[in-house]
Design a protein around this motif. Structure first.
Motif, PDB file in Angstrom:
ATOM      1  N   SER A  12       0.815  -1.217   0.000  1.00  0.00           N
ATOM      2  CA  SER A  12       0.000   0.000   0.000  1.00  0.00           C
ATOM      3  C   SER A  12       0.848   1.266   0.000  1.00  0.00           C
ATOM      4  O   SER A  12       0.307   2.359  -0.004  1.00  0.00           O
ATOM      5  CB  SER A  12      -0.928   0.018   1.217  1.00  0.00           C
ATOM      6  N   ALA A  13       2.187   1.141  -0.032  1.00  0.00           N
ATOM      7  CA  ALA A  13       3.055   2.319   0.029  1.00  0.00           C
ATOM      8  C   ALA A  13       2.812   3.267  -1.127  1.00  0.00           C
ATOM      9  O   ALA A  13       2.881   4.472  -0.973  1.00  0.00           O
ATOM     10  CB  ALA A  13       4.522   1.889   0.056  1.00  0.00           C
ATOM     11  N   GLU A  14       2.497   2.727  -2.301  1.00  0.00           N
ATOM     12  CA  GLU A  14       2.294   3.591  -3.454  1.00  0.00           C
ATOM     13  C   GLU A  14       1.032   4.436  -3.329  1.00  0.00           C
ATOM     14  O   GLU A  14       0.883   5.441  -4.011  1.00  0.00           O
ATOM     15  CB  GLU A  14       2.260   2.775  -4.736  1.00  0.00           C
ATOM     16  N   HIS A  15       0.106   4.055  -2.444  1.00  0.00           N
ATOM     17  CA  HIS A  15      -1.134   4.807  -2.274  1.00  0.00           C
ATOM     18  C   HIS A  15      -1.043   5.837  -1.167  1.00  0.00           C
ATOM     19  O   HIS A  15      -1.927   6.662  -1.037  1.00  0.00           O
ATOM     20  CB  HIS A  15      -2.299   3.844  -1.989  1.00  0.00           C
ATOM     21  N   ARG A  16       0.012   5.777  -0.389  1.00  0.00           N
ATOM     22  CA  ARG A  16       0.178   6.747   0.684  1.00  0.00           C
ATOM     23  C   ARG A  16       0.734   8.053   0.130  1.00  0.00           C
ATOM     24  O   ARG A  16       1.550   8.037  -0.777  1.00  0.00           O
ATOM     25  CB  ARG A  16       1.167   6.229   1.734  1.00  0.00           C
ATOM     26  N   PRO A  17       0.291   9.179   0.688  1.00  0.00           N
ATOM     27  CA  PRO A  17       0.876  10.441   0.223  1.00  0.00           C
ATOM     28  C   PRO A  17       2.342  10.510   0.628  1.00  0.00           C
ATOM     29  O   PRO A  17       2.744   9.960   1.650  1.00  0.00           O
ATOM     30  CB  PRO A  17       0.056  11.520   0.940  1.00  0.00           C
ATOM     31  N   ARG A  18       3.144  11.165  -0.204  1.00  0.00           N
ATOM     32  CA  ARG A  18       4.554  11.334   0.135  1.00  0.00           C
ATOM     33  C   ARG A  18       4.684  12.247   1.325  1.00  0.00           C
ATOM     34  O   ARG A  18       3.890  13.158   1.517  1.00  0.00           O
ATOM     35  CB  ARG A  18       5.304  11.949  -1.038  1.00  0.00           C
ATOM     36  N   ARG A  19       5.729  11.987   2.107  1.00  0.00           N
ATOM     37  CA  ARG A  19       6.002  12.831   3.260  1.00  0.00           C
ATOM     38  C   ARG A  19       6.477  14.182   2.746  1.00  0.00           C
ATOM     39  O   ARG A  19       7.368  14.257   1.911  1.00  0.00           O
ATOM     40  CB  ARG A  19       7.098  12.188   4.111  1.00  0.00           C
ATOM     41  N   PRO A  20       5.850  15.267   3.201  1.00  0.00           N
ATOM     42  CA  PRO A  20       6.313  16.577   2.742  1.00  0.00           C
ATOM     43  C   PRO A  20       7.739  16.820   3.231  1.00  0.00           C
ATOM     44  O   PRO A  20       8.102  16.435   4.334  1.00  0.00           O
ATOM     45  CB  PRO A  20       5.343  17.569   3.385  1.00  0.00           C
ATOM     46  N   ILE A  21       8.550  17.426   2.373  1.00  0.00           N
ATOM     47  CA  ILE A  21       9.912  17.732   2.777  1.00  0.00           C
ATOM     48  C   ILE A  21      10.047  19.235   2.913  1.00  0.00           C
ATOM     49  O   ILE A  21       9.280  19.997   2.334  1.00  0.00           O
ATOM     50  CB  ILE A  21      10.960  17.158   1.799  1.00  0.00           C
ATOM     51  N   GLY A  22      11.018  19.640   3.686  1.00  0.00           N
ATOM     52  CA  GLY A  22      11.215  21.052   3.942  1.00  0.00           C
ATOM     53  C   GLY A  22      12.473  21.585   3.286  1.00  0.00           C
ATOM     54  O   GLY A  22      13.147  20.894   2.511  1.00  0.00           O
TER      55      GLY A  22
END
Length: 128
Positions: A12-22
């Protein structure tokens, strides 16, 4: 108990939103890309297309609206919030424009090595 699957390996990793980066992660990525220019080994961390996409994404943004808090604010507060967002947006776009249009002589030495000292990539040769 078996160890948990790493997130990238989980179905299910492909369906999770990416972690926002700063900003720190972006600076680190750009630093790695500059290091690649000095020692081009393996795949470059960033391609010219990604730089273009990131610039277009910033240009496509709009200043934030007050959202849910707007109802509790006076018109003067709403206007000030919007004006601040618009001013911030103009500063960001202005900084991008200045960086893109500055000549080599205008840039600080740390920002860009002289052209003769920089290794080129095939995409740099095709698009100076």
């Amino acid at each position: 108990m078996p160890p948990a699957d790493p997130p990238a390996a989980h179905p299910s990793a492909e369906h999770r939103p990416r972690r926002p980066i700063g900003g720190d992660e972006i600076r680190e990525l750009i630093d790695r890309d500059e290091a690649y220019d000095e020692n081009p080994y393996g795949e470059p961390p960033l391609l010219v297309a990604r730089y273009r996409a990131s610039l277009r994404a910033v240009l496509a943004t709009e200043p934030a609206e007050p959202g849910l808090f707007e109802r509790a604010w006076s018109q003067r507060e709403r206007d000030a919030y919007r004006a601040g967002g618009q001013a911030t947006h103009r500063v960001i776009v202005g900084a991008m424009a200045a960086a893109l249009t500055a000549t080599l002589a205008d840039r600080a030495p740390a920002d860009r090595a002289p052209a003769a000292a920089r290794p080129t990539r095939p995409c740099d040769e095709a698009h100076p």
